[in-house]
Design an enzyme around this catalytic site. Structure first.
Site, short mmCIF file in Angstrom:
data_model
loop_
_atom_site.label_atom_id
_atom_site.label_comp_id
_atom_site.label_asym_id
_atom_site.label_seq_id
_atom_site.Cartn_x
_atom_site.Cartn_y
_atom_site.Cartn_z
N VAL A 68 21.63 10.12 27.32
CA VAL A 68 22.35 10.70 26.19
C VAL A 68 22.95 12.04 26.58
CG1 VAL A 68 22.19 11.48 23.80
CG2 VAL A 68 20.83 9.53 24.56
N ASP B 173 16.67 5.16 25.45
CA ASP B 173 15.92 5.73 26.57
C ASP B 173 16.62 5.39 27.88
OD1 ASP B 173 12.83 6.86 26.94
OD2 ASP B 173 13.60 5.84 28.71
N PHE C 232 14.87 20.21 27.03
CA PHE C 232 15.67 20.97 26.08
C PHE C 232 17.17 20.75 26.23
CE2 PHE C 232 11.68 23.16 25.33
CZ PHE C 232 11.73 23.32 23.95
N ASP D 32 12.05 14.66 26.37
CA ASP D 32 11.12 15.49 27.14
C ASP D 32 11.79 16.72 27.75
OD1 ASP D 32 12.66 14.41 29.09
OD2 ASP D 32 11.03 13.46 30.20
N CYS E 102 18.14 26.46 12.61
CA CYS E 102 18.23 25.37 13.59
C CYS E 102 17.43 25.75 14.84
CB CYS E 102 19.69 25.07 13.93
SG CYS E 102 20.45 26.26 15.05
N ARG F 125 -0.73 6.53 27.31
CA ARG F 125 -0.36 7.11 26.00
C ARG F 125 0.86 6.48 25.35
NH1 ARG F 125 1.63 9.46 30.12
NH2 ARG F 125 3.65 10.48 30.13
N CYS G 231 8.22 21.33 31.78
CA CYS G 231 7.95 20.13 32.59
C CYS G 231 6.47 19.78 32.54
CB CYS G 231 8.38 20.36 34.03
SG CYS G 231 10.16 20.28 34.21
N CYS H 241 24.64 26.90 14.17
CA CYS H 241 24.60 26.67 12.73
C CYS H 241 25.15 27.85 11.91
CB CYS H 241 23.18 26.33 12.27
SG CYS H 241 22.06 27.74 12.20
N ARG I 292 0.83 -1.21 0.00
CA ARG I 292 0.00 0.00 0.00
C ARG I 292 0.86 1.26 0.00
NH1 ARG I 292 -2.39 -4.01 -0.59
NH2 ARG I 292 -4.57 -4.40 -0.10
#
Lengths: 67, 339
Positions: B105, B55, B127, B125, B166, B66, B181, B243, B7
């Site tokens: 990370v 993660d 910045f 979640d 960016c 969710r 948060c 950038c 498809r």
């Protein structure tokens, strides 16, 4: 006065004169927001001096962090 | 050869050629929460050649509303999200490569994680990590797709090095505090809408349809019935530290590395070991038990509860201290049990 904001027609108080005051009205002044007025993107430094007029068309996008 | 992708191949802008390209691409998804599981499921079903999902957390009951790849059993077992997500994704599509990384990370890890990557999906979640993704994206010329959600509101933007502004250009300053948060909750449809925006742009990029990409910063509020979309090209800044013409990638410098992090909206402090290590969970479990502490285990982590706090230790040496936002208190508990 009447403004178009993110596709909806919104009535805001006439004493709002600048984009900064408009962001305050929507409690977005503490957030990072990108604003387009009448299809013209605004630099953040121009928010305090850019006037808001009846019939203006705004797109306002603010940043959030959740995921 | 089955007709798994028939498809998608019938959809003219992708076609057989786009599908072939997709099968040669490697996507890195940072975060395996709501956005991460949603993005991963769509990209894995679509047939991206290799998906790596990263993660640092484990499944909790509050995720199930969710985070679409997880079950009650995962919450009971406190399974690491990356490991469970990869296991489910392999059942969905066994013909592609799926890799799980249970880790935090930082500027150190991002260098090796992005080896050979064609696209990064932001499913984080906070910045702190997004600024790291933004800098590595510019340094290695890898596009990434910002996505975030809060309440009934969501936002997305695809950043292509050398073409679009960016994230630093758009933000100028990093949003802090309440704006980031998730203390006001979140509804699943808003998550799915951001996933939709992100994966649509991802499929365009990965199948060689760059000209179809929106180029717009897009947001919506499903409760207020609002939608906004702004062309932001003009916000690209020549002097941007990430950038611009003299980019220095400030968020990749190790001096920004902190050993402790308060997790967003979670009443939890994460502590990383001074240097990367591999924790012997069996030996740790035995020594904690001998102190009279009740220890819970799964193959990936160990949990115990001293002084009305819950400590969860991962194999990579990280420890989550639940029940506090006080980094000093968290450090003191860490030092008591981990030296």
């Amino acid at each position: 006065m009447k403004l178009s904001i993110n596709g909806n027609t919104v009535e805001v108080p006439d004493n709002i004169r600048t984009v900064s005051e408009l962001l305050q009205h929507f409690k977005l002044e503490q957030k990072v927001a990108v604003v387009e007025r009448n299809r013209e993107i605004l630099e953040k430094k121009d928010h305090p001096t850019t006037e808001v007029r009846d019939g203006d068309v705004f797109e306002i996008v603010h940043f959030v962090g959740g995921g | 050869m089955n007709d798994r992708y028939s498809r998608q191949e019938l959809f003219a802008p992708i076609g057989k050629e786009g599908q072939r390209r997709l099968g040669e691409r490697h996507v890195l998804i940072i975060g395996a929460g709501a956005l991460g599981t949603g993005n991963a499921e769509i990209l894995v079903r679509a047939g991206v050649g290799k998906v790596t999902i990263v993660d640092r957390d484990y499944v909790d009951w509050s995720n199930l509303q969710r985070q679409q790849l997880y079950t009650e059993e995962d919450a009971i077992q406190r399974m690491p999200k990356a490991a469970v997500a990869a296991e489910r994704l392999k059942k969905i599509n066994s013909s592609i490569e799926i890799e799980a990384k249970i880790m935090d990370v930082t500027p150190v890890e991002i260098e090796s994680l992005t080896e050979g990557i064609d696209l990064m999906i932001d499913a984080s979640d906070n910045f702190d990590i997004r600024m790291i993704m933004n800098d590595i994206s510019q340094k290695k010329q890898i596009p990434w797709i910002y996505g975030a959600v809060l309440g009934s509101y969501g936002i997305s933007y695809a950043i292509i090095p050398g073409k679009t502004p960016c994230l630093s250009c758009l933000l100028e300053t990093i949003p802090i505090g309440g704006a980031t948060c998730d203390t006001v909750g979140v509804i699943a449809p808003a998550v799915q809408m951001v996933v939709t925006l992100q994966t649509a742009e991802a499929l365009k990029w990965l199948t060689g349809n760059e000209e179809a990409m929106s180029g717009r910063l897009t947001s919506f509020d499903l409760w207020k019935n609002e939608y906004a979309s702004i062309r932001v090209d003009k916000l690209k800044k020549e002097d941007c530290p990430s950038c611009g013409v003299r980019a220095q990638y400030p968020f990749l410098s190790a001096s920004n590395l902190s050993r402790t992090a308060v997790l967003c909206g979670r009443d939890t402090v994460q502590i990383r070991p001074p240097k990367p290590q591999s924790l012997d969970l069996d030996a740790l479990g035995e020594s904690l038990s001998s102190l009279g502490l009740k220890v819970e285990r799964n193959p990936y982590l160990l949990a115990f509860q001293p002084d009305h706090r819950r400590l969860v230790a991962f194999r990579d040496g990280r420890v989550l201290v639940h029940g506090t936002k006080d980094t000093a208190e968290a450090r003191s508990l860490y030092h008591r049990y981990f030296g």
